[in-house]
Design a protein around this motif. Structure first.
Motif, mmCIF file in Angstrom:
data_model
loop_
_atom_site.group_PDB
_atom_site.id
_atom_site.type_symbol
_atom_site.label_atom_id
_atom_site.label_comp_id
_atom_site.label_asym_id
_atom_site.label_seq_id
_atom_site.Cartn_x
_atom_site.Cartn_y
_atom_site.Cartn_z
ATOM 1 N N ASP A 175 111.866 -2.138 156.428
ATOM 2 C CA ASP A 175 113.090 -1.775 155.719
ATOM 3 C C ASP A 175 112.709 -0.865 154.555
ATOM 4 O O ASP A 175 112.306 -1.330 153.494
ATOM 5 C CB ASP A 175 113.790 -3.046 155.235
ATOM 6 C CG ASP A 175 115.105 -2.791 154.528
ATOM 7 O OD1 ASP A 175 115.343 -1.654 154.052
ATOM 8 O OD2 ASP A 175 115.889 -3.741 154.428
ATOM 9 N N ARG A 176 112.814 0.437 154.777
ATOM 10 C CA ARG A 176 112.383 1.425 153.787
ATOM 11 C C ARG A 176 113.102 1.238 152.452
ATOM 12 O O ARG A 176 112.490 1.317 151.394
ATOM 13 C CB ARG A 176 112.612 2.836 154.323
ATOM 14 C CG ARG A 176 112.104 3.938 153.415
ATOM 15 C CD ARG A 176 112.328 5.314 154.071
ATOM 16 N NE ARG A 176 111.734 6.381 153.309
ATOM 17 C CZ ARG A 176 112.332 7.013 152.302
ATOM 18 N NH1 ARG A 176 113.545 6.660 151.934
ATOM 19 N NH2 ARG A 176 111.720 7.986 151.668
ATOM 20 N N GLU A 177 114.406 0.995 152.485
ATOM 21 C CA GLU A 177 115.172 0.851 151.245
ATOM 22 C C GLU A 177 114.728 -0.384 150.463
ATOM 23 O O GLU A 177 114.604 -0.332 149.234
ATOM 24 C CB GLU A 177 116.667 0.811 151.536
ATOM 25 C CG GLU A 177 117.217 2.141 152.031
ATOM 26 C CD GLU A 177 116.864 3.313 151.124
ATOM 27 O OE1 GLU A 177 117.038 3.208 149.888
ATOM 28 O OE2 GLU A 177 116.409 4.354 151.644
ATOM 29 N N ALA A 178 114.469 -1.487 151.153
ATOM 30 C CA ALA A 178 113.987 -2.703 150.476
ATOM 31 C C ALA A 178 112.598 -2.466 149.883
ATOM 32 O O ALA A 178 112.287 -2.937 148.786
ATOM 33 C CB ALA A 178 113.963 -3.883 151.439
ATOM 34 N N LEU A 179 111.758 -1.706 150.600
ATOM 35 C CA LEU A 179 110.428 -1.367 150.087
ATOM 36 C C LEU A 179 110.550 -0.515 148.828
ATOM 37 O O LEU A 179 109.887 -0.781 147.820
ATOM 38 C CB LEU A 179 109.613 -0.630 151.149
ATOM 39 C CG LEU A 179 108.290 -0.039 150.683
ATOM 40 C CD1 LEU A 179 107.358 -1.113 150.134
ATOM 41 C CD2 LEU A 179 107.630 0.742 151.812
ATOM 42 N N LEU A 180 111.403 0.497 148.873
ATOM 43 C CA LEU A 180 111.584 1.357 147.703
ATOM 44 C C LEU A 180 112.114 0.559 146.514
ATOM 45 O O LEU A 180 111.695 0.789 145.378
ATOM 46 C CB LEU A 180 112.522 2.516 148.029
ATOM 47 C CG LEU A 180 111.950 3.568 148.978
ATOM 48 C CD1 LEU A 180 113.003 4.594 149.344
ATOM 49 C CD2 LEU A 180 110.731 4.237 148.372
ATOM 50 N N THR A 181 112.992 -0.392 146.763
ATOM 51 C CA THR A 181 113.496 -1.242 145.684
ATOM 52 C C THR A 181 112.352 -2.031 145.053
ATOM 53 O O THR A 181 112.221 -2.077 143.824
ATOM 54 C CB THR A 181 114.588 -2.192 146.203
ATOM 55 O OG1 THR A 181 115.692 -1.399 146.657
ATOM 56 C CG2 THR A 181 115.049 -3.154 145.124
ATOM 57 N N ALA A 182 111.500 -2.639 145.881
ATOM 58 C CA ALA A 182 110.358 -3.408 145.368
ATOM 59 C C ALA A 182 109.413 -2.509 144.576
ATOM 60 O O ALA A 182 108.924 -2.897 143.503
ATOM 61 C CB ALA A 182 109.611 -4.087 146.513
ATOM 62 N N LEU A 183 109.159 -1.303 145.070
ATOM 63 C CA LEU A 183 108.268 -0.372 144.376
ATOM 64 C C LEU A 183 108.858 0.056 143.031
ATOM 65 O O LEU A 183 108.149 0.090 142.024
ATOM 66 C CB LEU A 183 107.995 0.862 145.240
ATOM 67 C CG LEU A 183 107.131 0.654 146.469
ATOM 68 C CD1 LEU A 183 107.095 1.937 147.316
ATOM 69 C CD2 LEU A 183 105.729 0.215 146.099
ATOM 70 N N ARG A 184 110.145 0.384 143.012
ATOM 71 C CA ARG A 184 110.762 0.862 141.773
ATOM 72 C C ARG A 184 110.830 -0.252 140.724
ATOM 73 O O ARG A 184 110.646 0.002 139.530
ATOM 74 C CB ARG A 184 112.153 1.431 142.033
ATOM 75 C CG ARG A 184 112.174 2.622 142.991
ATOM 76 C CD ARG A 184 111.305 3.795 142.543
ATOM 77 N NE ARG A 184 111.268 4.802 143.586
ATOM 78 C CZ ARG A 184 110.221 5.061 144.353
ATOM 79 N NH1 ARG A 184 109.086 4.409 144.189
ATOM 80 N NH2 ARG A 184 110.278 5.995 145.277
#
Length: 94
Positions: A33-42
């Motif tokens: 889940d790219r969006e969930a990954l980006l959320t965790a990274l941000r």
């Protein structure tokens, strides 16, 4: 990722570090889940999470392994289905 084991490949030789595993037993790996990954990274980049929270967030986003290249300044996150995301980091003046 679920074992929370890290392998550092250094000029002085490889070094392994075993953290606390994220899971025990057999579990399904989440779909990437790219969006969930980006959320965790941000969240992590904003300083609002700990490293264990970042690792858990990545696992929840379907990341099964990641590769950090300090020379290229990238972190590549990979899912079980072959999907991946590469985050590039700018050089920072010290």
């Amino acid at each position: 990722m679920p074992s929370n084991a890290m392998l550092y490949l250094t000029d002085a030789g490889p070094v392994a570090v075993q953290g606390e595993p994220l899971i025990t037993g057999m579990v399904d790996a989440a779909p990437f889940d790219r969006e969930a990954l980006l959320t965790a990274l941000r969240i992590d980049q904003a300083g609002d999470s700990t490293f264990p929270e970042l690792v858990q967030g990545c696992w929840n986003a379907g990341v099964i392994w990641y590769d950090v290249d300090l020379y290229a300044r990238t972190c590549a996150c990979h899912g079980a289905d072959g999907a991946s995301y590469v985050e590039a980091y700018p050089a920072v003046a010290i």
